[in-house]
Design a protein around this motif. Structure first.
Motif, PDB file in Angstrom:
ATOM      1  N   UNK A 146       9.637  15.282   7.329  1.00  0.00           N
ATOM      2  CA  UNK A 146      10.944  15.305   6.667  1.00  0.00           C
ATOM      3  C   UNK A 146      11.112  14.223   5.602  1.00  0.00           C
ATOM      4  N   UNK A 147      10.047  13.483   5.296  1.00  0.00           N
ATOM      5  CA  UNK A 147      10.125  12.412   4.315  1.00  0.00           C
ATOM      6  C   UNK A 147       8.733  12.120   3.781  1.00  0.00           C
ATOM      7  N   UNK A 148       8.675  11.518   2.602  1.00  0.00           N
ATOM      8  CA  UNK A 148       7.396  11.094   2.050  1.00  0.00           C
ATOM      9  C   UNK A 148       7.102   9.703   2.597  1.00  0.00           C
ATOM     10  N   UNK A 149       6.044   9.580   3.402  1.00  0.00           N
ATOM     11  CA  UNK A 149       5.779   8.365   4.164  1.00  0.00           C
ATOM     12  C   UNK A 149       4.465   7.744   3.718  1.00  0.00           C
ATOM     13  N   UNK A 150       4.503   6.431   3.506  1.00  0.00           N
ATOM     14  CA  UNK A 150       3.311   5.629   3.242  1.00  0.00           C
ATOM     15  C   UNK A 150       3.019   4.817   4.496  1.00  0.00           C
ATOM     16  N   UNK A 151       1.788   4.901   5.011  1.00  0.00           N
ATOM     17  CA  UNK A 151       1.399   4.195   6.228  1.00  0.00           C
ATOM     18  C   UNK A 151       0.341   3.163   5.872  1.00  0.00           C
ATOM     19  N   UNK A 152       0.709   1.881   5.968  1.00  0.00           N
ATOM     20  CA  UNK A 152      -0.149   0.784   5.532  1.00  0.00           C
ATOM     21  C   UNK A 152      -0.702   0.030   6.743  1.00  0.00           C
ATOM     22  N   UNK A 153      -1.993  -0.255   6.723  1.00  0.00           N
ATOM     23  CA  UNK A 153      -2.665  -0.950   7.820  1.00  0.00           C
ATOM     24  C   UNK A 153      -3.519  -2.080   7.257  1.00  0.00           C
ATOM     25  N   UNK A 154      -3.344  -3.294   7.780  1.00  0.00           N
ATOM     26  CA  UNK A 154      -4.068  -4.451   7.267  1.00  0.00           C
ATOM     27  C   UNK A 154      -5.553  -4.424   7.610  1.00  0.00           C
TER      28      UNK A 154
ATOM     29  N   UNK B 175       5.738   2.463   6.065  1.00  0.00           N
ATOM     30  CA  UNK B 175       5.555   1.932   7.418  1.00  0.00           C
ATOM     31  C   UNK B 175       4.443   0.900   7.373  1.00  0.00           C
ATOM     32  N   UNK B 176       4.751  -0.324   7.768  1.00  0.00           N
ATOM     33  CA  UNK B 176       3.761  -1.406   7.759  1.00  0.00           C
ATOM     34  C   UNK B 176       3.221  -1.568   9.178  1.00  0.00           C
TER      35      UNK B 176
ATOM     36  N   UNK C  19      -3.256   6.948   7.059  1.00  0.00           N
ATOM     37  CA  UNK C  19      -3.184   5.485   6.964  1.00  0.00           C
ATOM     38  C   UNK C  19      -4.026   4.968   5.808  1.00  0.00           C
ATOM     39  N   UNK C  20      -3.463   4.034   5.078  1.00  0.00           N
ATOM     40  CA  UNK C  20      -4.194   3.342   4.031  1.00  0.00           C
ATOM     41  C   UNK C  20      -4.613   1.991   4.603  1.00  0.00           C
ATOM     42  N   UNK C  21      -5.905   1.862   4.921  1.00  0.00           N
ATOM     43  CA  UNK C  21      -6.396   0.674   5.619  1.00  0.00           C
ATOM     44  C   UNK C  21      -6.811  -0.413   4.628  1.00  0.00           C
TER      45      UNK C  21
END
Length: 366
Positions: free
Chosen positions: A27-35, A10-11, A159-161
């Protein structure tokens, strides 16, 4: 080095990305990316913070109503009421407003001068036509955003900021994503929840830009004389020239501007603040004595001003969750639930069963 692989990347970690990550993560492996350095910096943190059933137009009402119970039950809403007002020459516009929403399920009532002044005693006499929305409420935006981030974290997604995307490439059935700091990941699907940057992200992924246009909205927090009644309603001009509401013992005031902007860190303009103050003082018997704070945010709209939810019609594995304008916060529960079901091919539930996902599909712009 072996890249980490995710089901969904998710961007954007504003309200859109955070809520969708929270719905998908169990229900899923989610990557959350934040600029940015923190989630929600550009829009979620700058919202005027109200839930209003007619906001955004008839196409948005189903999403707003479907989100209401979740927001109320979660303690994110505080009842306020909203009054849309006009002068005698605006009677036709007020009637058209009522007719436009009469079959949507929104609760609205046509009111006149006496009822308007009962709710806003300082209203100047030339304002005689109105609509009352009794269910309008303040939203605790920060609490709702943190709620979704916490739900996502509970399911293993944080979130990965400072992860501004530099490159997106499709390799076989996977996406390769890299940020400006040289970090990279792989994902089976990408969700474009980048708000004002949605078209830019789409182009990076090889998808056609849909014309998602950021529009600047300015808000000021002001002191007034006499002081603002904290129980006063949200007040909106039928001509779209201003709105104001009490907030934390002060008044939040906007000229309801929609100035096209590039995707930037928006700043308020003094002319917009001055226009808001002038219009407020032409509406109520009160004066603005001090501007305490001012800010601007970007609200991003698709060409038809309805949101865009769903798989891109030409690029496999690319999912749109964008174009949510100023209504993205008040519709977040239903929008995120619906989008997660589309993403994961999951059945509808009671919240999303009344929604027509076809109204929001990206392919309508093909």
């Amino acid at each position: 080095m072996t890249q980490e692989h995710y089901d969904i990347a998710v961007i954007g970690a504003g309200m859109a990305g955070a809520s969708l990550a929270a719905e998908c993560a169990p229900n899923a492996r989610v990557l959350l990316l934040e600029a940015e350095e923190r989630p929600g910096y550009h829009t979620t943190g700058r919202s005027a913070a109200f839930w209003e059933e007619c906001y955004g137009g008839p196409a948005i009402v189903p999403l707003t109503l479907a989100s209401g119970a979740y927001l109320r039950d979660g303690g994110f809403l505080k009842l306020r009421g909203a009054m849309t007002i006009g002068q005698s020459d605006d009677a036709g516009l007020i009637d058209a407003f009522v007719n436009r929403f009469s079959d949507t399920g929104a609760t609205i009532e046509r009111i006149g001068a006496v009822a308007m002044r009962a709710r806003l005693p300082d209203l100047l006499p030339e304002w005689t036509e109105g609509v009352w929305q009794p269910h309008c409420s303040d939203i605790d935006v920060a609490a709702l955003h943190q709620h979704y981030l916490a739900l996502a974290a509970r399911a293993g997604t944080r979130p990965l900021c400072r992860a501004r995307i530099a490159r997106i490439e499709r390799n076989a059935e996977r996406w390769a994503i890299a940020d400006e700091r040289g970090r990279s990941w792989q994902a089976s699907a990408i969700v474009n929840a980048a708000g004002a940057w949605a078209d830019e992200v789409a182009r990076m992924a090889g998808a056609r830009a849909l014309g998602i246009q950021p529009l600047r909205r300015t808000v000021a927090q002001v002191e007034t004389d006499p002081p603002t009644d904290p129980a006063a309603p949200l007040v909106l001009d039928i001509n779209g020239r201003f709105y104001f509401k009490p907030e934390s013992g002060r008044l939040w005031l906007s000229p309801h501007d929609e100035t096209p902007s590039p995707a930037v860190d928006a700043a308020p303009e003094e002319i917009a603040i001055a226009e808001a103050i002038e219009r407020y003082q032409q509406t109520v018997d009160a004066k603005v004595t001090r501007v305490e704070r001012r800010w601007a945010g970007l609200r991003s709209f698709s060409p038809d001003r309805a949101p865009v939810y769903g798989w891109d019609p030409t690029v496999d594995g690319f999912f749109w969750f964008a174009g949510q304008g100023g209504f993205g916060i008040q519709t977040a529960p239903a929008a995120a639930r619906l989008a997660s079901q589309l993403l994961l091919d999951a059945p509808r539930d009671a919240m999303t069963a009344p929604l027509d996902a076809g109204l929001y599909r990206p392919g309508r712009f093909a």
